[in-house]
Structure formats: C-alpha cells, structure tokens
Design an enzyme around this catalytic site. Sequence first.
Site, PDB file in Angstrom:
ATOM      1  N   GLU A   1      -6.375 -11.088  -0.683  1.00 39.36           N
ATOM      2  CA  GLU A   1      -7.304 -10.523   0.293  1.00 39.36           C
ATOM      3  C   GLU A   1      -8.743 -10.462  -0.236  1.00 39.36           C
ATOM      4  O   GLU A   1      -9.483  -9.509   0.014  1.00 39.36           O
ATOM      5  CB  GLU A   1      -6.808  -9.134   0.731  1.00 39.36           C
ATOM      6  CG  GLU A   1      -5.354  -9.166   1.198  1.00 39.36           C
ATOM      7  CD  GLU A   1      -4.861  -7.877   1.807  1.00 39.36           C
ATOM      8  OE1 GLU A   1      -5.690  -7.103   2.327  1.00 39.36           O
ATOM      9  OE2 GLU A   1      -3.635  -7.645   1.780  1.00 39.36           O
TER      10      GLU A   1
ATOM     11  N   GLU B   1       0.801  -1.228   0.000  1.00 36.95           N
ATOM     12  CA  GLU B   1       0.000   0.000   0.000  1.00 36.95           C
ATOM     13  C   GLU B   1       0.835   1.281   0.000  1.00 36.95           C
ATOM     14  O   GLU B   1       0.649   2.166   0.831  1.00 36.95           O
ATOM     15  CB  GLU B   1      -0.981  -0.028   1.184  1.00 36.95           C
ATOM     16  CG  GLU B   1      -1.911  -1.223   1.133  1.00 36.95           C
ATOM     17  CD  GLU B   1      -2.830  -1.342   2.355  1.00 36.95           C
ATOM     18  OE1 GLU B   1      -2.815  -0.447   3.223  1.00 36.95           O
ATOM     19  OE2 GLU B   1      -3.572  -2.346   2.431  1.00 36.95           O
TER      20      GLU B   1
END
Length: 366
Positions: free
Chosen positions: A257, A152
């Site tokens: 995810e 991220e």
Amino acid sequence: MALAFYAVACAPPPKSEKDLSLKDAFAGKFYIGAALDSAQIVGEDTAAIRVVKEQFNAIVAENCMKSEKIQPQEGVFDFHLPDQFVDFGEQNGLFVTGHTLIWHSQAPAWFFVDSLGNDVSREVMIERMKTHIQTVVGRYKGRIKGWDVVNEAILDDGSYRQSKFFEIIGEDYIRLAFEFAHQADPDAELYYNDYSMANAGKREGVVAMVKKLQEQGVRIDGIGMQAHIGLGHPDIAEFEKSIEAFGALGVHVMITELDLTLLPFPDQNVGAEVSASFEYQQQMDPYKEGLPDEMNTKFENRYLDFFKLFLKHQDVISRVTQWGVNDTQSWRNYWPIDGRTDYPLLFDRENNPKPVVAKIIELTKE
C-alpha cells in the site's frame, strides 16, 4: 543455418537503458506491484492497464476482494470482479495477492449479528469466518499465490484492536483465520498486514503476535508493512527497525500500500485508519493547480530515500506494492478529506512515469 539466422534476426532487440521498466530493474531483488481498481480489472482503464503490463509484475485488488464486496449477504458470494482480477494476473504472468480475508472494516453488517441484530455466539462467528475464508481461498486454490489473511488487528500501542472479531471470538480469531486459510490452500503464502508499522509499540505488538502464532505451529509467511507515508512521517530509521525486527522472525517482509501524500494532514494520530474523516477546507488542498518545483524535489527525495532502504534490505523484502497505478486512482484524493488533489504515486494522472521513476531505476544499478 537459415532457420537459426532467421531466429536471431527476428529476436526483439535488447531493451535500452531508456526503456528499462521498474519490473526489469528490480528483477532478482523483489516483486514490484500495484493495486488495481474495478475500471482496471474490467479493462476499461486501458491506459493504466498498459502501465501495469509494462512496469509491474505483481498485483493486488484494491477493494473487490474485501468481505463486504465478495459476500454482501450470508452465503451469497459475488466473484464477478475477483474472477476477472485473477484471470488478468494469470494471463499476464503476474504474482497475484488476495486482499483481504479478515478485516474489521469494510465487512458486511450481517457478519456479526443474528436476525434480531444481537451479536452472534463465538461458535457461530467462528463458523462464519471459516466458511468465508475457505470458500474464497478454495475458489482460487493454486491461482492466488499469497493472501492478506488478517488486516489491521494491532493498535499503535501494541494491544489488540477491540474489533467485533476480537470481542466475539477473542485473540484466537487470528490463529483460526490463518489455520482456515492454510487448510483451504496449503501451498498459498499467508500474510499479516497493518499500517503505522514504524511505531515502536505496534512493532512490538506485531512481533509478539507472530511469535505466538509460530509457537502454536501456525503457518505465517510474511508481514505486510503498509507504507502510507508523508514527507515528515514515519521516521525512516524507525521504519528500518521494523523491517529488521520482522525479518528476524524468519518471515518475508512486504512493503504494501505504498503511497506518499504531499498534502497537510489534519491529525497525525489516525495513522491510516480508514474510518477517519474531516471536512474539506481550501487551505488543506494547496496543490489543486499543480505541484511547485520545491514540492516535486521533496517528493523525489523522499521516495528515493525509501527505495534505497528497500534495496538495502532486499534479502528479506519480497515485494513492494504501490496502492494504485496512477494519481487519479489514489485514495489519497478522498481520504481523510474528500475532494483534494494529491500526487502520491509514481505515475501521474495521464499514466506517465514521473521523473523519479528513472531515478529509482538508477538506484538498482548502484
């Protein structure tokens, strides 16, 4: 001849269509995985462990390998849970992914400051990052097959996140993280992982970042597209554009995810930003007593549409990983609003496969 007859007679019967698991169905296409929590890693959640062994051939640790857990104090490493996680993967022949080495969130506070609470120098920050990465990766050299090296780092508009790593080191921290990981285990696959990857701005930013790493001779083997999806977002056509754009870089694409929330979302602009938090309101928790048939149908159709897409691009997709094993475990029950009841995964609260699992398996035969 007697021995040969005995071997044939005692061989397990071939699996029926009814008994076919997800890992059987996707064999030769891509790994199918799940994230494990601490109760599963230590063997307490025996029902979920049974599902993992029967259905999946890849695992990732949900939390225990994040830096605040694995090095809570400088130089003090806690490998108790990570060791058990890796042991479980090896004992069951699973592809093990380490998650995650460098992430701005869930990092210990000491990582970025000196004894007076001031930001450390660039040199100190680089040394701390190097020590952390090489200690963790080095411990599992040859055992963990792939690492989420950086998590991220790019915002939705394609710019770099102004994290402490970026503020202290600069964008070079990403290159350094990959180089340190490669030095610690030259054979491990190395990945970049992020959410909202269907956004055009983020797509372009990640492509530019990866191209720059490749031009610098940095090893990067894959891009993880976090798939925290909802019924209305992301646009599946935009998601496909990102698969194609990332695949065109010559790296693996991983769907990481994966979960599908059915609950109303208070703010679509937060993506999967883990720091987002909103107060509980009853109207934001509409399915506490169970899902109506209409929502079950929407749930199935959405999952099937995405798995059709994954199968279409199996030439570049190497792994699809659910973020959890069953609905009880899922972070969607407490993020971004704590205390809700969601149904985001393929296995229910009793660890039973939902009807969509059989339908996903059917897709692999087409």
